[in-house]
Structure formats: structure tokens, C-alpha cells
Design a protein around this motif. Structure first.
Motif, PDB file in Angstrom:
ATOM      1  N   ASP A 179     -12.394  -2.319  -6.510  1.00 15.92           N
ATOM      2  CA  ASP A 179     -12.365  -1.374  -5.137  1.00 15.92           C
ATOM      3  C   ASP A 179     -10.212  -1.360  -4.231  1.00 15.92           C
ATOM      4  O   ASP A 179     -10.912  -1.050  -2.681  1.00 15.92           O
ATOM      5  N   GLY A 180      -9.791  -1.612  -5.084  1.00  9.84           N
ATOM      6  CA  GLY A 180      -8.653  -0.742  -4.317  1.00  9.84           C
ATOM      7  C   GLY A 180      -7.800   0.216  -5.301  1.00  9.84           C
ATOM      8  O   GLY A 180      -7.983  -0.084  -6.434  1.00  9.84           O
ATOM      9  N   PRO A 181      -6.703   1.156  -5.058  1.00 10.72           N
ATOM     10  CA  PRO A 181      -5.564   1.161  -5.898  1.00 10.72           C
ATOM     11  C   PRO A 181      -4.770   0.781  -6.261  1.00 10.72           C
ATOM     12  O   PRO A 181      -3.871  -1.134  -5.778  1.00 10.72           O
ATOM     13  N   ASN A 182      -4.343   0.693  -7.391  1.00  9.35           N
ATOM     14  CA  ASN A 182      -2.583  -0.507  -7.981  1.00  9.35           C
ATOM     15  C   ASN A 182      -1.692  -0.258  -7.219  1.00  9.35           C
ATOM     16  O   ASN A 182      -1.224   0.486  -6.629  1.00  9.35           O
ATOM     17  N   ASN A 183      -1.717  -1.765  -7.292  1.00  8.14           N
ATOM     18  CA  ASN A 183      -0.531  -2.121  -5.796  1.00  8.14           C
ATOM     19  C   ASN A 183       0.575  -3.328  -6.880  1.00  8.14           C
ATOM     20  O   ASN A 183       1.357  -3.987  -6.181  1.00  8.14           O
ATOM     21  N   ASN A 184       0.359  -3.918  -7.916  1.00  5.87           N
ATOM     22  CA  ASN A 184       1.387  -4.670  -9.169  1.00  5.87           C
ATOM     23  C   ASN A 184       1.653  -4.311 -10.554  1.00  5.87           C
ATOM     24  O   ASN A 184       0.450  -3.473 -10.552  1.00  5.87           O
ATOM     25  N   GLY A 185       2.278  -4.618 -11.471  1.00  4.19           N
ATOM     26  CA  GLY A 185       2.852  -3.638 -12.165  1.00  4.19           C
ATOM     27  C   GLY A 185       3.417  -2.464 -12.697  1.00  4.19           C
ATOM     28  O   GLY A 185       3.456  -1.825 -11.921  1.00  4.19           O
ATOM     29  N   SER A 186       3.151  -1.825 -13.680  1.00  2.00           N
ATOM     30  CA  SER A 186       3.228  -0.647 -14.038  1.00  2.00           C
ATOM     31  C   SER A 186       3.094   0.085 -13.072  1.00  2.00           C
ATOM     32  O   SER A 186       1.478   0.350 -12.604  1.00  2.00           O
TER      33      SER A 186
END
Length: 295
Positions: A179-186
Motif C-alpha cells: 500500500d505504499g512506495p519503497n522507502n527502505n533498502g535499495s
């Protein structure tokens, strides 16, 4: 290709009844049939058995978001949606439409880049009994939540699972819901492109049932983000969920398409190959996190 969750599995099921499951699985003009997508010896059961592998139509990884932005009700509905879809009459019909008539499936939950938990190890589904067993395993595991959202972490965790199993599928698919965009990691595009280079297809289930909120890291047009930044590979597609009441229906629709091996009329390819800018920045999640918390 995008399928709106409000379209519902009823339309897919209706098409299957009217024209047969084989018609649903038929490739579009100009595309090779599903069993020619890769010259893989898995089509032949005797060869697969001789080599110590099990032939299946698709090796399917269900990667399910359990970040804190998902409320407990959504997490429960999500679990129920997958369990009910796997035992549905339409799913079992789609299963038998393949040249082999069985699939391999594994189900894991993810949050931060280092937080993934396998709920269902690799299992074969080849009929009602094995479908029931997998559905029961999904439902009996306690629901959990965790911090951060790392779609890239989910993709990196999923890729080796294909190499470690004993199956040989005509297709390899990672099915990501969130339910959301990537914000952690690569960055998500780096992980996506690495998976695509291995011949893996990534499909998406963006969950958009709440209004974007400052506290939950939600964004507008999450479906565009998934289309342009997350999914890719031959026949990749997105089924978006914009209505809580259609949650389970959308999950069933997505699984039917994946099991039947349906190829959309407009193949979806990575943004990098199309040489155009994504409609939503593929780093929007990281930017929002940095702006709010400075790390």
C-alpha cells in the motif's frame, strides 16, 4: 496493463465460463503461446522427474506487505483473500487449464529491507486437497505488522527462492502486494531490473483503499508507481484495489490471471527499456522519508 480491482473476479470468471479457461490463457496476437515463453525442458514430466525436479506450469511467489501502514483489518482481509482465492472454483479451473495442471507456490510477508518471513514454504497445488491445505496454512498463522516498506528487499529475498526449490516451471512470477512506495533498502528499480534479467516476471497489487495520509507514507497514483517502477517482464500487469469491499475479489482476479498465464494485449516492459520518465518518481518513498525524518 492495469486491471482495476473494481472490475472484479466475476468478469474473469464469466469469461472463463463463456469461452473456457483455455481462452483466458490464450496469448494475444503476435505473442508465442505460454509453453513457448522459454525453451525450458520442464514441459516434459519424465525429464523433470529424471533430473530430480518437479514440472509445474508456474513457480509463483506471493510477497505480501505487512508494514504498519496496513491496518489490522486490511491484513486480515488480505490473508482471507488469498486463502479464499486458492480454493475457489475459478482458481481450480484455471489450474487445470495449464499443460501440466499444477503450480508451485510460496507465500511470504515483508516490511523493511531485512524483514521477510516465509509463511508458506514451497507447496504444490494440483487440485482441491492441496489447495485446501495451503489455504489452511495461510489462515492459521498469526497476523503481524512491522516497520518500513522495502519492495526492493522483498524482490531480493524472493529471487533466490526460485533457485532453491525443486521445481521447474514454464514461468517464474513474483506477485507483490503493498500500500505504499519503497522507502527502505535499495532503489526498487535496481532490484526489479535484476529480477527481470533472470527471466522473472513481477506483477503488482497496489492497495489504494485509504486516502493518502502524512502519517502512513501513502501517495497518490500508487498504481502508476507500481506500473512504472515495480512490475516488469513478459505479460506483467497490475490489479489495483481502490475499494475495500473489492479487496478479496481483486486478489482472486490476479491469481486467476497468473495461474492461467494470460498475456495482456499490451505487454508491460521496464521503464528503462521504454526510455521515458515514470509518471511517479521511483524514489518518491525515499524522498518522503528523508524529508520527514532526515535519515
Amino acid at each position: 496493463m492495469r486491471w482495476d480491482g473494481s472490475i472484479g473476479a466475476a468478469l474473469v470468471a464469466g469469461a472463463m465460463v463463456a469461452a473456457g479457461v483455455a481462452a483466458l490463457a490464450a496469448p494475444s496476437a503476435g505473442n508465442p503461446p505460454a509453453n513457448a515463453l522459454a525453451d525450458r525442458p520442464a514441459i516434459e514430466k519424465p525429464l523433470a522427474e529424471k533430473n530430480g525436479t518437479v514440472a509445474v506450469d508456474v513457480e509463483l511467489i506471493l510477497a505480501v506487505d505487512v508494514s504498519y501502514s496496513m491496518d489490522m483489518d486490511e491484513l486480515a482481509i488480505q490473508r482471507e483473500g488469498y486463502a479464499q482465492a486458492i480454493v475457489s472454483k475459478e482458481f481450480l479451473q484455471a489450474l487445470k487449464s495449464g499443460p501440466i495442471g499444477k503450480i508451485a507456490i510460496t507465500y511470504f510477508e515483508w516490511a523493511a529491507s531485512g524483514d521477510q518471513k516465509i509463511i508458506i514454504p514451497w507447496r504444490v497445488i494440483d487440485g482441491p486437497e492441496t489447495a485446501d491445505a495451503v489455504a489452511n496454512e495461510i489462515m492459521k498463522t498469526p497476523i503481524r505488522r512491522a516497520s518500513r516498506t522495502s519492495i526492493s528487499g522483498a524482490i531480493y529475498f524472493a529471487m533466490p527462492l526460485f533457485e532453491e526449490n525443486q521445481f521447474k516451471g514454464l514461468r517464474r512470477v513474483i506477485d507483490i502486494s503493498g500500500d505504499g512506495p519503497n522507502n527502505n533498502g535499495s532503489p526498487v528499480t535496481i532490484a526489479r531490473d535484476e529480477a527481470l534479467s533472470k527471466g522473472i516476471v513481477i506483477n503488482g497489487l497496489p492497495i489504494m483503499v485509504k486516502e493518502p495520509s502524512y502519517s502512513t507514507m501513502d501517495i497518490d497514483n500508487l498504481d502508476y508507481y507500481y506500473e512504472d517502477c515495480v512490475i516488469g517482464g513478459r505479460g506483467a500487469f497490475v490489479v489495483s484495489i481502490k475499494d475495500r469491499e473489492k479487496f478479496k475479489e481483486a486478489i482472486r482476479t490476479k491469481l486467476l490471471l497468473e495461474v492461467a498465464g494470460r498475456t495482456p494485449d499490451r505487454p508491460v516492459v521496464p521503464v528503462a527499456d521504454e526510455k521515458k520518465e515514470p509518471r511517479v518518481s521511483c524514489m518518491i518513498g525515499e524522498k518522503i522519508w528523508q524529508d520527514r525524518w532526515g535519515r
